[in-house]
Design a protein around this motif. Sequence first.
Motif, PDB file in Angstrom:
ATOM      1  N   VAL A 163      49.587  69.557  17.489  1.00 31.18           N
ATOM      2  CA  VAL A 163      48.255  69.830  18.304  1.00 31.18           C
ATOM      3  C   VAL A 163      48.303  68.664  19.718  1.00 31.18           C
ATOM      4  O   VAL A 163      48.436  67.519  19.162  1.00 31.18           O
ATOM      5  N   ALA A 164      48.340  69.264  20.881  1.00 39.59           N
ATOM      6  CA  ALA A 164      48.026  68.189  21.733  1.00 39.59           C
ATOM      7  C   ALA A 164      46.490  67.874  22.078  1.00 39.59           C
ATOM      8  O   ALA A 164      45.764  68.879  22.136  1.00 39.59           O
ATOM      9  N   SER A 165      46.254  66.845  22.705  1.00 38.31           N
ATOM     10  CA  SER A 165      44.803  66.591  22.990  1.00 38.31           C
ATOM     11  C   SER A 165      44.469  66.850  24.297  1.00 38.31           C
ATOM     12  O   SER A 165      43.435  66.928  24.633  1.00 38.31           O
ATOM     13  N   ARG A 166      45.447  67.127  25.270  1.00 39.53           N
ATOM     14  CA  ARG A 166      45.022  67.833  26.685  1.00 39.53           C
ATOM     15  C   ARG A 166      45.786  68.941  27.055  1.00 39.53           C
ATOM     16  O   ARG A 166      46.683  69.299  26.326  1.00 39.53           O
ATOM     17  N   ARG A 167      44.878  69.882  27.692  1.00 40.41           N
ATOM     18  CA  ARG A 167      45.582  71.069  28.178  1.00 40.41           C
ATOM     19  C   ARG A 167      46.614  70.969  28.924  1.00 40.41           C
ATOM     20  O   ARG A 167      47.472  72.017  29.149  1.00 40.41           O
ATOM     21  N   THR A 168      46.887  70.134  29.675  1.00 44.02           N
ATOM     22  CA  THR A 168      48.098  69.599  30.466  1.00 44.02           C
ATOM     23  C   THR A 168      49.367  69.834  29.781  1.00 44.02           C
ATOM     24  O   THR A 168      50.449  70.205  30.243  1.00 44.02           O
ATOM     25  N   PHE A 169      49.309  69.908  27.970  1.00 44.68           N
ATOM     26  CA  PHE A 169      50.353  70.168  27.515  1.00 44.68           C
ATOM     27  C   PHE A 169      50.871  71.377  27.378  1.00 44.68           C
ATOM     28  O   PHE A 169      52.160  71.566  27.663  1.00 44.68           O
ATOM     29  N   ILE A 170      50.355  72.186  28.032  1.00 44.29           N
ATOM     30  CA  ILE A 170      50.922  73.695  28.002  1.00 44.29           C
ATOM     31  C   ILE A 170      51.965  73.866  29.171  1.00 44.29           C
ATOM     32  O   ILE A 170      52.697  74.775  29.296  1.00 44.29           O
ATOM     33  N   SER A 171      51.669  72.813  29.973  1.00 39.26           N
ATOM     34  CA  SER A 171      52.869  72.682  31.335  1.00 39.26           C
ATOM     35  C   SER A 171      54.050  71.679  30.954  1.00 39.26           C
ATOM     36  O   SER A 171      55.094  71.864  31.853  1.00 39.26           O
ATOM     37  N   TYR A 172      54.250  71.367  29.766  1.00 41.38           N
ATOM     38  CA  TYR A 172      55.272  70.580  29.307  1.00 41.38           C
ATOM     39  C   TYR A 172      56.377  71.288  28.352  1.00 41.38           C
ATOM     40  O   TYR A 172      55.854  72.197  27.610  1.00 41.38           O
ATOM     41  N   ALA A 173      57.550  70.956  28.553  1.00 44.62           N
ATOM     42  CA  ALA A 173      58.550  71.282  27.242  1.00 44.62           C
ATOM     43  C   ALA A 173      57.888  70.456  26.194  1.00 44.62           C
ATOM     44  O   ALA A 173      57.410  69.435  26.190  1.00 44.62           O
ATOM     45  N   ALA A 174      58.642  70.973  25.005  1.00 41.61           N
ATOM     46  CA  ALA A 174      57.991  70.406  23.784  1.00 41.61           C
ATOM     47  C   ALA A 174      59.406  70.546  23.025  1.00 41.61           C
ATOM     48  O   ALA A 174      60.144  71.278  22.874  1.00 41.61           O
ATOM     49  N   GLY A 175      59.305  69.465  21.943  1.00 40.58           N
ATOM     50  CA  GLY A 175      60.518  69.429  21.084  1.00 40.58           C
ATOM     51  C   GLY A 175      60.101  68.780  19.662  1.00 40.58           C
ATOM     52  O   GLY A 175      58.836  68.165  19.444  1.00 40.58           O
ATOM     53  N   TRP A 176      61.030  69.066  18.869  1.00 46.04           N
ATOM     54  CA  TRP A 176      60.754  68.372  17.286  1.00 46.04           C
ATOM     55  C   TRP A 176      62.021  67.601  17.370  1.00 46.04           C
ATOM     56  O   TRP A 176      63.128  67.955  17.483  1.00 46.04           O
ATOM     57  N   PHE A 177      61.889  66.274  16.544  1.00 45.80           N
ATOM     58  CA  PHE A 177      62.868  65.438  16.306  1.00 45.80           C
ATOM     59  C   PHE A 177      62.552  65.023  14.796  1.00 45.80           C
ATOM     60  O   PHE A 177      61.616  65.045  14.558  1.00 45.80           O
ATOM     61  N   ARG A 178      63.721  64.424  13.952  1.00 51.82           N
ATOM     62  CA  ARG A 178      63.518  63.903  12.995  1.00 51.82           C
ATOM     63  C   ARG A 178      64.282  62.701  12.802  1.00 51.82           C
ATOM     64  O   ARG A 178      65.088  62.228  13.465  1.00 51.82           O
ATOM     65  N   GLN A 179      63.807  61.843  11.649  1.00 59.69           N
ATOM     66  CA  GLN A 179      64.457  60.587  11.469  1.00 59.69           C
ATOM     67  C   GLN A 179      64.231  60.313  10.111  1.00 59.69           C
ATOM     68  O   GLN A 179      63.252  59.978   9.267  1.00 59.69           O
ATOM     69  N   ALA A 180      65.527  60.280   9.410  1.00 61.49           N
ATOM     70  CA  ALA A 180      65.639  59.781   7.935  1.00 61.49           C
ATOM     71  C   ALA A 180      65.950  58.374   7.891  1.00 61.49           C
ATOM     72  O   ALA A 180      66.412  57.744   8.815  1.00 61.49           O
ATOM     73  N   PRO A 181      65.491  57.830   6.673  1.00 61.23           N
ATOM     74  CA  PRO A 181      65.745  56.342   6.326  1.00 61.23           C
ATOM     75  C   PRO A 181      66.975  55.844   6.642  1.00 61.23           C
ATOM     76  O   PRO A 181      68.253  56.548   6.099  1.00 61.23           O
ATOM     77  N   GLY A 182      67.357  54.831   7.453  1.00 57.55           N
ATOM     78  CA  GLY A 182      68.579  54.518   7.746  1.00 57.55           C
ATOM     79  C   GLY A 182      69.388  55.053   8.939  1.00 57.55           C
ATOM     80  O   GLY A 182      70.399  54.670   8.996  1.00 57.55           O
ATOM     81  N   LYS A 183      68.844  56.224   9.311  1.00 61.93           N
ATOM     82  CA  LYS A 183      69.598  56.805  10.205  1.00 61.93           C
ATOM     83  C   LYS A 183      68.809  57.065  11.778  1.00 61.93           C
ATOM     84  O   LYS A 183      67.609  56.668  11.569  1.00 61.93           O
ATOM     85  N   GLU A 184      69.724  57.469  12.711  1.00 57.67           N
ATOM     86  CA  GLU A 184      69.203  57.579  14.114  1.00 57.67           C
ATOM     87  C   GLU A 184      68.250  58.855  14.082  1.00 57.67           C
ATOM     88  O   GLU A 184      68.281  59.709  13.448  1.00 57.67           O
ATOM     89  N   ARG A 185      67.394  58.820  15.123  1.00 59.75           N
ATOM     90  CA  ARG A 185      66.474  59.921  15.249  1.00 59.75           C
ATOM     91  C   ARG A 185      67.415  61.156  15.942  1.00 59.75           C
ATOM     92  O   ARG A 185      68.279  61.014  16.734  1.00 59.75           O
ATOM     93  N   GLU A 186      67.191  62.364  15.248  1.00 58.37           N
ATOM     94  CA  GLU A 186      68.114  63.574  15.325  1.00 58.37           C
ATOM     95  C   GLU A 186      67.150  64.730  16.014  1.00 58.37           C
ATOM     96  O   GLU A 186      66.200  65.028  15.800  1.00 58.37           O
ATOM     97  N   PHE A 187      67.670  65.218  16.781  1.00 62.31           N
ATOM     98  CA  PHE A 187      67.277  66.376  17.801  1.00 62.31           C
ATOM     99  C   PHE A 187      67.021  67.472  16.694  1.00 62.31           C
ATOM    100  O   PHE A 187      68.163  67.824  16.182  1.00 62.31           O
ATOM    101  N   VAL A 188      65.917  68.247  16.610  1.00 67.01           N
ATOM    102  CA  VAL A 188      65.869  69.568  15.704  1.00 67.01           C
ATOM    103  C   VAL A 188      65.818  70.662  16.647  1.00 67.01           C
ATOM    104  O   VAL A 188      66.509  71.700  16.355  1.00 67.01           O
TER     105      VAL A 188
END
Length: 126
Positions: free
Chosen positions: A23-48
């Motif tokens: 959930v986003a705190s501001r209404r302007t969020f609806i005008s942005y693209a959004a994404g999910w990423f993940r990071q496992a221990p010892g690994k780089e952040r990965e695009f989901v």
Amino acid sequence: QVQLVESGGGSVQTGGSLRLSCVASRRTFISYAAGWFRQAPGKEREFVAAIIWGATTTKYGDSAKGRFTISRDNAKNMVYLQMSSLKPEDTAVYYCAANTRSPYAASDNSNEYTYWGQGTQVTVSS
């Protein structure tokens, strides 16, 4: 500034499902693209997964294709990640992010995302 807060993480067994919410705190969020990423221990952040502002275009990382679905509800300032057929290798902290620079781009590049949540832990046991 836009604050993003993730929820829905937890512990599941292999083959289980979870739905993450952001959930986003501001209404302007609806005008942005959004994404999910993940990071496992010892690994780089990965695009989901990513979704453009109008939700007509999505993109998935290889590990998510066929198992995860990204969606958004702009009336609620929210983005979701439905995860199914979970595997132990999906164990990670999952982050929601907002891309303010390219609302029409479902980008897999974390550098294009301006705002990030604090993450929610997903643990998948075998």
